[in-house]
Design a protein around this motif. Structure first.
Motif, PDB file in Angstrom:
ATOM      1  N   ASP A 201      -1.602   7.282   8.154  1.00 53.09           N
ATOM      2  CA  ASP A 201      -2.467   6.914   7.020  1.00 53.09           C
ATOM      3  C   ASP A 201      -3.825   6.478   7.554  1.00 53.09           C
ATOM      4  O   ASP A 201      -4.151   5.295   7.593  1.00 53.09           O
ATOM      5  CB  ASP A 201      -1.799   5.779   6.223  1.00 53.09           C
ATOM      6  CG  ASP A 201      -2.399   5.617   4.836  1.00 53.09           C
ATOM      7  OD1 ASP A 201      -3.331   6.365   4.491  1.00 53.09           O
ATOM      8  OD2 ASP A 201      -1.919   4.739   4.091  1.00 53.09           O
TER       9      ASP A 201
ATOM     10  N   ASP B 217      -6.782   6.435   6.471  1.00 50.37           N
ATOM     11  CA  ASP B 217      -7.766   5.814   5.584  1.00 50.37           C
ATOM     12  C   ASP B 217      -7.443   4.368   5.218  1.00 50.37           C
ATOM     13  O   ASP B 217      -8.195   3.734   4.478  1.00 50.37           O
ATOM     14  CB  ASP B 217      -7.899   6.634   4.294  1.00 50.37           C
ATOM     15  CG  ASP B 217      -8.395   8.048   4.548  1.00 50.37           C
ATOM     16  OD1 ASP B 217      -9.234   8.205   5.470  1.00 50.37           O
ATOM     17  OD2 ASP B 217      -7.953   8.984   3.859  1.00 50.37           O
ATOM     18  N   GLU B 218      -6.313   3.854   5.721  1.00 48.78           N
ATOM     19  CA  GLU B 218      -5.915   2.491   5.375  1.00 48.78           C
ATOM     20  C   GLU B 218      -5.769   1.623   6.618  1.00 48.78           C
ATOM     21  O   GLU B 218      -5.396   2.094   7.683  1.00 48.78           O
ATOM     22  CB  GLU B 218      -4.572   2.485   4.620  1.00 48.78           C
ATOM     23  CG  GLU B 218      -4.660   2.953   3.188  1.00 48.78           C
ATOM     24  CD  GLU B 218      -5.315   1.936   2.259  1.00 48.78           C
ATOM     25  OE1 GLU B 218      -5.689   0.841   2.733  1.00 48.78           O
ATOM     26  OE2 GLU B 218      -5.459   2.239   1.064  1.00 48.78           O
ATOM     27  N   GLU B 219      -6.076   0.336   6.448  1.00 48.75           N
ATOM     28  CA  GLU B 219      -5.823  -0.669   7.476  1.00 48.75           C
ATOM     29  C   GLU B 219      -4.678  -1.547   6.976  1.00 48.75           C
ATOM     30  O   GLU B 219      -4.701  -2.021   5.837  1.00 48.75           O
ATOM     31  CB  GLU B 219      -7.067  -1.519   7.732  1.00 48.75           C
ATOM     32  CG  GLU B 219      -8.237  -0.748   8.323  1.00 48.75           C
ATOM     33  CD  GLU B 219      -7.972  -0.319   9.759  1.00 48.75           C
ATOM     34  OE1 GLU B 219      -7.119  -0.948  10.415  1.00 48.75           O
ATOM     35  OE2 GLU B 219      -8.617   0.640  10.216  1.00 48.75           O
ATOM     36  N   TYR B 220      -3.697  -1.779   7.833  1.00 47.68           N
ATOM     37  CA  TYR B 220      -2.521  -2.531   7.401  1.00 47.68           C
ATOM     38  C   TYR B 220      -2.398  -3.908   8.041  1.00 47.68           C
ATOM     39  O   TYR B 220      -1.892  -4.836   7.418  1.00 47.68           O
ATOM     40  CB  TYR B 220      -1.253  -1.719   7.713  1.00 47.68           C
ATOM     41  CG  TYR B 220      -1.055  -0.555   6.765  1.00 47.68           C
ATOM     42  CD1 TYR B 220      -0.377  -0.719   5.567  1.00 47.68           C
ATOM     43  CD2 TYR B 220      -1.563   0.710   7.064  1.00 47.68           C
ATOM     44  CE1 TYR B 220      -0.195   0.344   4.691  1.00 47.68           C
ATOM     45  CE2 TYR B 220      -1.398   1.770   6.192  1.00 47.68           C
ATOM     46  CZ  TYR B 220      -0.710   1.580   5.008  1.00 47.68           C
ATOM     47  OH  TYR B 220      -0.544   2.635   4.133  1.00 47.68           O
TER      48      TYR B 220
ATOM     49  N   LYS C 182       0.846  -1.197   0.000  1.00 48.57           N
ATOM     50  CA  LYS C 182       0.000   0.000   0.000  1.00 48.57           C
ATOM     51  C   LYS C 182       0.885   1.253   0.000  1.00 48.57           C
ATOM     52  O   LYS C 182       1.699   1.409  -0.888  1.00 48.57           O
ATOM     53  CB  LYS C 182      -0.973  -0.026   1.181  1.00 48.57           C
ATOM     54  CG  LYS C 182      -2.006  -1.149   1.102  1.00 48.57           C
ATOM     55  CD  LYS C 182      -3.021  -1.058   2.226  1.00 48.57           C
ATOM     56  CE  LYS C 182      -4.059  -2.153   2.122  1.00 48.57           C
ATOM     57  NZ  LYS C 182      -5.066  -2.116   3.208  1.00 48.57           N
ATOM     58  N   ASN C 183       0.727   2.114   1.011  1.00 48.46           N
ATOM     59  CA  ASN C 183       1.522   3.348   1.080  1.00 48.46           C
ATOM     60  C   ASN C 183       2.746   3.205   1.982  1.00 48.46           C
ATOM     61  O   ASN C 183       3.373   4.192   2.364  1.00 48.46           O
ATOM     62  CB  ASN C 183       0.649   4.504   1.588  1.00 48.46           C
ATOM     63  CG  ASN C 183      -0.540   4.759   0.682  1.00 48.46           C
ATOM     64  OD1 ASN C 183      -0.405   4.782  -0.536  1.00 48.46           O
ATOM     65  ND2 ASN C 183      -1.711   4.941   1.272  1.00 48.46           N
TER      66      ASN C 183
END
Length: 226
Positions: A206, A208-211, A131-132
Motif C-alpha cells: 500500500d 500511498d498510505e503510512e501506517y 485503513k486498508n
C-alpha cells in the motif's frame, strides 16, 4: 455473501431435504454422506456444520473431535439419540447445539441463524481493522487491500500490539515486554529492524498510505487518521 453449510448425513432422503430447506432460505450447501467424506470436504469456507451421529466411516463423535482441533466452526448435531448423557458428552467434545430427530424445520432454521450470529460476532471481535489493513487474531493472518501479507512471529505481534492500541503510543518497554516477552535479545536495534521491515512490507502492498509513526524518545503508534 451467503453462508455455506456442510451437511454430513448418510440418509440420502434427509440430506436432500436439508439441502432443499437451506437453499430455499438463502444458504449455500455442501453434502457429505459419511464422516470421512465430511472431513475431506470441510474447509475454511464452511460457516456451519449439520452433523448426524450414526455415520459410516468415522463416527459423529470422531468428526467433532477432529473438526474442532482444526477449525473454529459451529457444529449442530442432528440425531435420533435422546439420552441426556450422550448430549452432555457431545457438548464436552465441542458440539455447539443438539437437535433431536424428528425436528421442526422452523426451529432448526432458528438455531442455525443463532449459531451463525454468534460466530459472526466472535469473528468480528477477533478482527482488527485500520485503513486498508485487516489483522485476524484467530488465524494469525494479515491482509492489506485484500492481499495476504506474510509476517514473522515478532512482526505480527508488533503490528497486533499497535492495532490493539490505536489511540496511544506504545512505549519501547511496553513493546519489549509484550512482543518479546522479556527476552534478553530485545533492544533498540532489534526493535528498529523489525519496525523497518514491517514498514517496508506495508509500503510494498500500500504505497500511498503510512501506517506506523515514530514518537521520538518514547516508542511507536499507528499514524493518526487525518
Amino acid at each position: 455473501m451467503s453462508n455455506k453449510i456442510l451437511i454430513i448425513e448418510d440418509d440420502v432422503g434427509i440430506n436432500d431435504m436439508l439441502m432443499i430447506l437451506l437453499r430455499q432460505n438463502g444458504y449455500n450447501t455442501i453434502s457429505a454422506y459419511s464422516g470421512t467424506e465430511g472431513l475431506l470436504v470441510n474447509g475454511s469456507g464452511i460457516d456451519l456444520i449439520l452433523l448426524d451421529l450414526m455415520l459410516p466411516g468415522k463416527s459423529g463423535e470422531e468428526v467433532i473431535s477432529e473438526l474442532k482441533a482444526k477449525y473454529n466452526v459451529p457444529v449442530i448435531v442432528i440425531s435420533a439419540v435422546h439420552e441426556v448423557g450422550k448430549k452432555v458428552e457431545l457438548f464436552e467434545l465441542g458440539a455447539d447445539d443438539y437437535v433431536t430427530k424428528p425436528f421442526n424445520n422452523d426451529e432448526l432454521l432458528a438455531r442455525i441463524a443463532a449459531r451463525l450470529r454468534k460466530s459472526n460476532e466472535r469473528a468480528a471481535a477477533e478482527q482488527l481493522t485500520y485503513k486498508n489493513l485487516v489483522l485476524n487474531k484467530n488465524d494469525f493472518s494479515v491482509t492489506v487491500k485484500g492481499r495476504n501479507l506474510e509476517l514473522s512471529k515478532h512482526e505480527f505481534a508488533l503490528l497486533k500490539l499497535l492495532m490493539d492500541n490505536p489511540d496511544r503510543t506504545c512505549t519501547k518497554s511496553m513493546i519489549y515486554d509484550i512482543v518479546w516477552d522479556y527476552e534478553n535479545s530485545a533492544d533498540d536495534n532489534t526493535l528498529n529492524v523489525h519496525i523497518s521491515k514491517l514498514r517496508k512490507k506495508l509500503k510494498e502492498f500500500d504505497p500511498d498510505e503510512e501506517y506506523i509513526e515514530t514518537v521520538w524518545g518514547i516508542g511507536y503508534r499507528l499514524k493518526k487518521l487525518s
